[in-house]
Write an enzyme that holds these catalytic residues in place. Structure first.
Site, PDB file in Angstrom:
ATOM      1  N   ASP A   1       0.812  -1.215   0.000  1.00  0.00           N
ATOM      2  CA  ASP A   1       0.000   0.000   0.000  1.00  0.00           C
ATOM      3  C   ASP A   1       0.850   1.271   0.000  1.00  0.00           C
ATOM      4  O   ASP A   1       2.075   1.225   0.172  1.00  0.00           O
ATOM      5  CB  ASP A   1      -0.962   0.005   1.206  1.00  0.00           C
ATOM      6  CG  ASP A   1      -0.295  -0.436   2.505  1.00  0.00           C
ATOM      7  OD1 ASP A   1       0.950  -0.410   2.588  1.00  0.00           O
ATOM      8  OD2 ASP A   1      -1.015  -0.804   3.435  1.00  0.00           O
TER       9      ASP A   1
ATOM     10  N   ASN B   1      -7.708  -3.009  13.870  1.00  0.00           N
ATOM     11  CA  ASN B   1      -9.079  -3.330  13.462  1.00  0.00           C
ATOM     12  C   ASN B   1      -9.127  -4.513  12.489  1.00  0.00           C
ATOM     13  O   ASN B   1     -10.130  -4.742  11.838  1.00  0.00           O
ATOM     14  CB  ASN B   1      -9.732  -2.096  12.819  1.00  0.00           C
ATOM     15  CG  ASN B   1      -8.967  -1.622  11.586  1.00  0.00           C
ATOM     16  OD1 ASN B   1      -8.018  -2.268  11.131  1.00  0.00           O
ATOM     17  ND2 ASN B   1      -9.388  -0.497  11.022  1.00  0.00           N
TER      18      ASN B   1
ATOM     19  N   HIS C   1      -7.286  -4.859   9.774  1.00  0.00           N
ATOM     20  CA  HIS C   1      -6.964  -4.571   8.377  1.00  0.00           C
ATOM     21  C   HIS C   1      -5.686  -5.294   7.949  1.00  0.00           C
ATOM     22  O   HIS C   1      -4.805  -5.575   8.755  1.00  0.00           O
ATOM     23  CB  HIS C   1      -6.927  -3.058   8.083  1.00  0.00           C
ATOM     24  CG  HIS C   1      -5.713  -2.329   8.557  1.00  0.00           C
ATOM     25  ND1 HIS C   1      -5.700  -0.965   8.737  1.00  0.00           N
ATOM     26  CD2 HIS C   1      -4.471  -2.738   8.914  1.00  0.00           C
ATOM     27  CE1 HIS C   1      -4.505  -0.602   9.150  1.00  0.00           C
ATOM     28  NE2 HIS C   1      -3.734  -1.659   9.263  1.00  0.00           N
TER      29      HIS C   1
ATOM     30  N   GLU D   1      -9.550  -1.828   4.865  1.00  0.00           N
ATOM     31  CA  GLU D   1     -10.183  -1.547   6.146  1.00  0.00           C
ATOM     32  C   GLU D   1     -11.463  -2.378   6.301  1.00  0.00           C
ATOM     33  O   GLU D   1     -11.980  -2.917   5.318  1.00  0.00           O
ATOM     34  CB  GLU D   1     -10.528  -0.049   6.224  1.00  0.00           C
ATOM     35  CG  GLU D   1      -9.308   0.883   6.130  1.00  0.00           C
ATOM     36  CD  GLU D   1      -8.429   0.878   7.393  1.00  0.00           C
ATOM     37  OE1 GLU D   1      -8.485  -0.074   8.195  1.00  0.00           O
ATOM     38  OE2 GLU D   1      -7.659   1.854   7.558  1.00  0.00           O
TER      39      GLU D   1
HETATM   40  P1  PGA Z   1       2.402  -1.933  12.461  1.00  0.00           P
HETATM   41  O1  PGA Z   1       1.240  -1.787  11.409  1.00  0.00           O
HETATM   42  O2  PGA Z   1       3.338  -2.974  11.909  1.00  0.00           O
HETATM   43  O3  PGA Z   1       3.040  -0.592  12.524  1.00  0.00           O
HETATM   44  O4  PGA Z   1       1.778  -2.383  13.730  1.00  0.00           O
HETATM   45  C1  PGA Z   1       0.592  -2.922  10.913  1.00  0.00           C
HETATM   46  C2  PGA Z   1      -0.677  -2.520  10.201  1.00  0.00           C
HETATM   47  O5  PGA Z   1      -1.338  -1.551  10.607  1.00  0.00           O
HETATM   48  O6  PGA Z   1      -1.048  -3.207   9.243  1.00  0.00           O
END
Ligand code: PGA
Length: 248
Positions: free
Chosen positions: A67, A136, A138, A143
């Site tokens: 992304d 959440n 995702h 999302e």
């Molecule tokens: P993080 O993010 O590795 O910084 O916890 C993971 C995500 O939000 O997919």
């Protein structure tokens, strides 16, 4: 889904590197799906070390990141292109033209998404996809509520995601509201998936993933339908719970 329980972040990163290294050895032209965030940084450090020592080469590797924020330039320190260049690509022997990331500044973001899927198809799809998980549920910037059939698309960021990611920005207001994300259907086409989960903040998300139903309201739950997923979680994320070695 196979579950590997690691004692801490370092051990999680080492286990992830071991899986990645095995994959690299089995494929002459590896295609990796990569992720950003705090979770894969330890793995990227191990990839850099191994490459510098000559234990692994990425010269014939193609990578596709999950992304990118819409509207951030590649030189913006919060863009995922900047993150990937600084935390991995600039320190390994990958050919820059083979390290693909959606262009957050493309004039036509829809077209950028379609062309991205086309490029993934042209190289025969992703062999090993690395994933983190959001609070959440995702994966990428898919999302809650995103269709499991979605191809790469423009995504409206959830407030929980913007708040979680605001730690990298000067203020919440600066966090973009939109991003582009590889779609869930594309992620599911990867031949192998490695999901890394670290820290007590992720304990609830991991528990929901392992015990909850498959629903678009918790995007990572679709991974239960994939035949080759390995979750590597550290003890903080496991939170003292007992999980079997295999789920789903
Ligand atoms: P993080 O993010 O590795 O910084 O916890 C993971 C995500 O939000 O997919």
């Amino acid at each position: 889904m196979k579950i590997i329980q690691a004692s801490n972040y370092e051990e999680m990163s080492k286990a992830a590197y071991k899986s990645l290294h095995q994959f690299m050895q089995m494929n002459q032209h590896p295609v990796l799906g990569l992720a950003t965030g705090s979770t894969p940084e330890g793995l990227y450090r191990l990839m850099i070390d191994a490459c510098k020592k000559g234990e692994v080469s990425f010269a014939s590797t193609e990578t596709f990141n999950l992304d990118e924020y819409a509207g951030l330039s590649k030189d913006d320190k919060n863009s995922y292109r900047y993150y990937m260049n600084h935390k991995l690509f600039d320190h390994i022997d990958i050919r820059p033209e083979r390290a693909h990331i959606l262009d957050g500044e493309a004039a036509d973001l829809e077209l950028e998404c379609r062309e991205y899927d086309q490029k993934i198809m042209e190289v025969g799809g992703i062999g090993l996809q690395l994933l983190g998980i959001g609070l959440n549920g995702h994966i990428g910037f898919n999302e809650p509520g995103t269709s499991f059939d979605a191809a790469t698309h423009i995504s409206e960021l959830a407030e929980t995601t913007r708040k979680a990611n605001s730690r990298f920005f000067n203020s919440l207001d600066e966090v973009p509201t939109k991003a582009m994300s590889m779609g869930i259907s594309k992620i599911m086409e990867s031949r192998e998936i490695l999901l890394l989960v670290s820290g007590e903040g992720k304990a609830e998300a991991l528990h929901t993933l392992l015990t909850g139903e498959i629903t678009e309201n918790f995007p990572a739950s679709i991974l239960k339908n994939h035949p080759n997923v390995t979750i590597i979680a550290d003890q903080a994320a496991i939170g003292g719970k007992k999980f079997p070695d295999q789920v789903g």
